[in-house]
Scaffold this motif. Structure first.
Motif, PDB file in Angstrom:
ATOM      1  N   GLY A 118      -9.268 -19.079  -1.443  1.00  0.00           N
ATOM      2  CA  GLY A 118      -8.141 -19.444  -0.593  1.00  0.00           C
ATOM      3  C   GLY A 118      -7.081 -18.361  -0.562  1.00  0.00           C
ATOM      4  N   ILE A 119      -6.849 -17.729  -1.704  1.00  0.00           N
ATOM      5  CA  ILE A 119      -5.844 -16.659  -1.779  1.00  0.00           C
ATOM      6  C   ILE A 119      -6.286 -15.471  -0.936  1.00  0.00           C
ATOM      7  CG2 ILE A 119      -4.757 -14.984  -3.310  1.00  0.00           C
ATOM      8  CD1 ILE A 119      -4.849 -17.128  -5.493  1.00  0.00           C
ATOM      9  N   ARG A 120      -7.551 -15.104  -1.050  1.00  0.00           N
ATOM     10  CA  ARG A 120      -8.054 -13.965  -0.256  1.00  0.00           C
ATOM     11  C   ARG A 120      -7.888 -14.227   1.234  1.00  0.00           C
ATOM     12  NH1 ARG A 120     -11.915 -14.473  -4.388  1.00  0.00           N
ATOM     13  NH2 ARG A 120     -11.861 -12.730  -5.852  1.00  0.00           N
ATOM     14  N   TRP A 121      -8.243 -15.451   1.662  1.00  0.00           N
ATOM     15  CA  TRP A 121      -8.085 -15.790   3.084  1.00  0.00           C
ATOM     16  C   TRP A 121      -6.619 -15.746   3.475  1.00  0.00           C
ATOM     17  CZ3 TRP A 121      -5.332 -19.320   5.823  1.00  0.00           C
ATOM     18  CH2 TRP A 121      -5.659 -19.470   7.165  1.00  0.00           C
ATOM     19  N   PHE A 122      -5.755 -16.290   2.639  1.00  0.00           N
ATOM     20  CA  PHE A 122      -4.328 -16.338   2.933  1.00  0.00           C
ATOM     21  C   PHE A 122      -3.751 -14.934   3.045  1.00  0.00           C
ATOM     22  CE2 PHE A 122       0.064 -17.360   2.743  1.00  0.00           C
ATOM     23  CZ  PHE A 122       0.202 -18.705   3.063  1.00  0.00           C
ATOM     24  N   HIS A 123      -4.054 -14.088   2.056  1.00  0.00           N
ATOM     25  CA  HIS A 123      -3.557 -12.713   2.080  1.00  0.00           C
ATOM     26  C   HIS A 123      -4.079 -11.968   3.304  1.00  0.00           C
ATOM     27  CE1 HIS A 123      -1.939 -11.782  -2.181  1.00  0.00           C
ATOM     28  NE2 HIS A 123      -1.845 -13.076  -1.956  1.00  0.00           N
ATOM     29  N   GLN A 124      -5.358 -12.142   3.584  1.00  0.00           N
ATOM     30  CA  GLN A 124      -5.951 -11.427   4.713  1.00  0.00           C
ATOM     31  C   GLN A 124      -5.309 -11.858   6.027  1.00  0.00           C
ATOM     32  OE1 GLN A 124     -10.185 -11.814   5.002  1.00  0.00           O
ATOM     33  NE2 GLN A 124     -10.374 -10.234   6.563  1.00  0.00           N
ATOM     34  N   SER A 125      -5.032 -13.140   6.161  1.00  0.00           N
ATOM     35  CA  SER A 125      -4.433 -13.646   7.394  1.00  0.00           C
ATOM     36  C   SER A 125      -3.022 -13.089   7.588  1.00  0.00           C
ATOM     37  CB  SER A 125      -4.399 -15.176   7.377  1.00  0.00           C
ATOM     38  OG  SER A 125      -5.704 -15.713   7.298  1.00  0.00           O
ATOM     39  N   VAL A 126      -2.229 -13.075   6.509  1.00  0.00           N
ATOM     40  CA  VAL A 126      -0.876 -12.525   6.601  1.00  0.00           C
ATOM     41  C   VAL A 126      -0.939 -11.028   6.918  1.00  0.00           C
ATOM     42  CG1 VAL A 126       1.263 -12.058   5.342  1.00  0.00           C
ATOM     43  CG2 VAL A 126       0.107 -14.255   5.060  1.00  0.00           C
ATOM     44  N   ALA A 127      -1.853 -10.324   6.234  1.00  0.00           N
ATOM     45  CA  ALA A 127      -1.988  -8.888   6.452  1.00  0.00           C
ATOM     46  C   ALA A 127      -2.403  -8.585   7.887  1.00  0.00           C
ATOM     47  CB  ALA A 127      -2.991  -8.299   5.469  1.00  0.00           C
ATOM     48  N   GLU A 128      -3.315  -9.392   8.431  1.00  0.00           N
ATOM     49  CA  GLU A 128      -3.769  -9.169   9.809  1.00  0.00           C
ATOM     50  C   GLU A 128      -2.621  -9.347  10.803  1.00  0.00           C
ATOM     51  OE1 GLU A 128      -7.014 -11.803  10.372  1.00  0.00           O
ATOM     52  OE2 GLU A 128      -8.486 -10.468   9.427  1.00  0.00           O
ATOM     53  N   LYS A 129      -1.808 -10.359  10.589  1.00  0.00           N
ATOM     54  CA  LYS A 129      -0.670 -10.575  11.495  1.00  0.00           C
ATOM     55  C   LYS A 129       0.291  -9.393  11.435  1.00  0.00           C
ATOM     56  CE  LYS A 129      -0.745 -15.633  11.461  1.00  0.00           C
ATOM     57  NZ  LYS A 129      -0.930 -15.790  12.930  1.00  0.00           N
ATOM     58  N   LEU A 130       0.513  -8.892  10.236  1.00  0.00           N
ATOM     59  CA  LEU A 130       1.413  -7.752  10.086  1.00  0.00           C
ATOM     60  C   LEU A 130       0.827  -6.503  10.731  1.00  0.00           C
ATOM     61  CD1 LEU A 130       3.844  -6.251   9.025  1.00  0.00           C
ATOM     62  CD2 LEU A 130       2.773  -6.189   6.764  1.00  0.00           C
ATOM     63  N   VAL A 131      -0.456  -6.262  10.501  1.00  0.00           N
ATOM     64  CA  VAL A 131      -1.101  -5.068  11.065  1.00  0.00           C
ATOM     65  C   VAL A 131      -1.148  -5.144  12.592  1.00  0.00           C
ATOM     66  CG1 VAL A 131      -3.283  -3.805  11.221  1.00  0.00           C
ATOM     67  CG2 VAL A 131      -2.451  -4.570   8.992  1.00  0.00           C
ATOM     68  N   ILE A 186       1.390  10.234  14.084  1.00  0.00           N
ATOM     69  CA  ILE A 186       1.557   8.778  13.907  1.00  0.00           C
ATOM     70  C   ILE A 186       0.541   8.268  12.895  1.00  0.00           C
ATOM     71  CG2 ILE A 186       1.334   6.540  15.035  1.00  0.00           C
ATOM     72  CD1 ILE A 186       2.397   7.806  17.575  1.00  0.00           C
ATOM     73  N   GLN A 187       1.012   7.479  11.956  1.00  0.00           N
ATOM     74  CA  GLN A 187       0.146   6.881  10.935  1.00  0.00           C
ATOM     75  C   GLN A 187       0.081   5.374  11.165  1.00  0.00           C
ATOM     76  OE1 GLN A 187       0.756   8.178   6.869  1.00  0.00           O
ATOM     77  NE2 GLN A 187       1.866   9.990   7.548  1.00  0.00           N
ATOM     78  N   SER A 188      -1.125   4.863  11.305  1.00  0.00           N
ATOM     79  CA  SER A 188      -1.317   3.444  11.601  1.00  0.00           C
ATOM     80  C   SER A 188      -1.086   2.586  10.367  1.00  0.00           C
ATOM     81  CB  SER A 188      -2.730   3.203  12.142  1.00  0.00           C
ATOM     82  OG  SER A 188      -2.963   3.994  13.296  1.00  0.00           O
ATOM     83  N   ALA A 189      -0.754   1.326  10.613  1.00  0.00           N
ATOM     84  CA  ALA A 189      -0.628   0.363   9.518  1.00  0.00           C
ATOM     85  C   ALA A 189      -2.018  -0.053   9.057  1.00  0.00           C
ATOM     86  CB  ALA A 189       0.154  -0.862   9.981  1.00  0.00           C
ATOM     87  N   GLU A 190      -2.147  -0.368   7.766  1.00  0.00           N
ATOM     88  CA  GLU A 190      -3.428  -0.811   7.240  1.00  0.00           C
ATOM     89  C   GLU A 190      -3.222  -1.597   5.954  1.00  0.00           C
ATOM     90  OE1 GLU A 190      -5.971   2.298   5.828  1.00  0.00           O
ATOM     91  OE2 GLU A 190      -4.284   3.656   5.457  1.00  0.00           O
ATOM     92  N   ALA A 191      -4.116  -2.546   5.728  1.00  0.00           N
ATOM     93  CA  ALA A 191      -4.136  -3.308   4.483  1.00  0.00           C
ATOM     94  C   ALA A 191      -5.206  -2.693   3.596  1.00  0.00           C
ATOM     95  CB  ALA A 191      -4.436  -4.781   4.755  1.00  0.00           C
ATOM     96  N   LYS A 192      -4.800  -2.039   2.534  1.00  0.00           N
ATOM     97  CA  LYS A 192      -5.741  -1.274   1.716  1.00  0.00           C
ATOM     98  C   LYS A 192      -6.582  -2.150   0.792  1.00  0.00           C
ATOM     99  CE  LYS A 192      -3.368   3.172   1.685  1.00  0.00           C
ATOM    100  NZ  LYS A 192      -2.874   4.300   0.848  1.00  0.00           N
ATOM    101  N   VAL A 193      -5.986  -3.191   0.231  1.00  0.00           N
ATOM    102  CA  VAL A 193      -6.707  -4.059  -0.689  1.00  0.00           C
ATOM    103  C   VAL A 193      -6.409  -5.500  -0.311  1.00  0.00           C
ATOM    104  CG1 VAL A 193      -7.024  -4.754  -3.089  1.00  0.00           C
ATOM    105  CG2 VAL A 193      -6.576  -2.363  -2.552  1.00  0.00           C
ATOM    106  N   ILE A 194      -7.426  -6.277  -0.110  1.00  0.00           N
ATOM    107  CA  ILE A 194      -7.242  -7.668   0.249  1.00  0.00           C
ATOM    108  C   ILE A 194      -7.455  -8.542  -0.996  1.00  0.00           C
ATOM    109  CG2 ILE A 194      -8.082  -9.599   1.637  1.00  0.00           C
ATOM    110  CD1 ILE A 194      -6.586  -7.544   3.245  1.00  0.00           C
ATOM    111  N   ALA A 195      -6.350  -9.004  -1.575  1.00  0.00           N
ATOM    112  CA  ALA A 195      -6.372  -9.971  -2.672  1.00  0.00           C
ATOM    113  C   ALA A 195      -7.346  -9.586  -3.781  1.00  0.00           C
ATOM    114  CB  ALA A 195      -6.700 -11.368  -2.141  1.00  0.00           C
TER     115      ALA A 195
END
Length: 245
Positions: A118-131, A186-195
């Motif tokens: 659940g934490i991994r899904w939650f973190h990934q969802s928040v990260a995706e919205k931010l990215v 320009i440097q793109s946003a990225e989520a390096k580690v998901i939970a």
């Protein structure tokens, strides 16, 4: 005999006379403590590191205050609602966020292993919205810079020495190169580690916890015996003053 020596003598006498109470209290507190340690699952820290998008000059496309405000007021509630709709229950963990350096944010959650999916899904969802939000800002900036490049290429003086002074051409070329450099930088946003879960559980180790429980059990037993012995002494003094046997 000093007061400290009297206290030690009274303490020893109390422990000897009330050894059953001491042992009972010690074992009871020890059992409760060990039961709690053994039955409570270990908690681990899950983290997601998010790199914010930057323009070609190293500045953030969106201020950190605005990003943090969006996470707190928009995306966390939205993802929590999606979590509840999809799984049928409210997430039983908190997601904290903090700044790491100038260009990164850290999402972190402390919870047992059972909540890992659940934490991994939650973190990934928040990260995706931010990215996605950062990507839209990046797209707007790229289109703006490309339009500036086209306008600069069509401007008089670029490649047309006969129609413009040398200094004007130099300034135009310098501006054009500057805009192209910003576009390429320009440097793109990225989520390096998901939970990713930490290797070691949060908090003190099992051996230390057991040691502290033994110590607390001993102290609790001593306190109970002293309190009981103190009550008996007080009752004895009251009976003596009232002339009762």
């Amino acid at each position: 005999m000093s007061s400290s020596e009297n206290f030690l003598v009274d303490l020893t006498v109390a422990l000897i006379r009330k050894k059953k109470l001491f042992v009972t209290t010690f074992l009871m507190v020890l059992s409760i403590g060990l039961g709690y340690v053994l039955l409570t699952p270990s908690s681990y820290k899950y983290v997601t590191l998010i790199k914010l998008a930057q323009d070609g000059e190293g500045a953030l496309l969106e201020s950190r205050d605005d990003v943090l405000a969006n996470i707190e007021s928009r995306w966390l509630p939205e993802v929590a609602s999606e979590f509840k709709d999809g799984r049928g229950y409210t997430p039983e963990f908190n997601v904290d966020f903090s700044e790491v350096g100038r260009t990164h944010l850290l999402l972190s959650t402390v919870a047992p292993t059972s909540a890992g999916d659940g934490i991994r899904w939650f973190h990934q969802s928040v990260a995706e919205k931010l990215v996605v939000s950062q990507s839209e800002l990046e797209r707007i900036l790229r289109e703006k810079l490309k339009a500036q490049i086209k306008a600069a290429e069509r401007a008089p003086g670029v490649g047309q020495i006969d129609n413009a002074s040398e200094s004007s051409e130099s300034a135009s070329i310098e501006y054009l190169m500057s805009v192209r450099g910003r576009l390429e930088g320009i440097q793109s946003a990225e989520a390096k580690v998901i939970a990713q879960r930490s290797d070691d559980p949060i908090g003190i180790g099992f051996t230390l916890a057991v040691g502290l429980i033994f110590l607390q059990s001993f102290v609790a037993a001593v306190v109970v015996v002293l309190f009981y012995y103190f009550i008996q002494r007080v009752n004895g003094v009251i009976r003596t003053e009232e002339g009762r046997p």
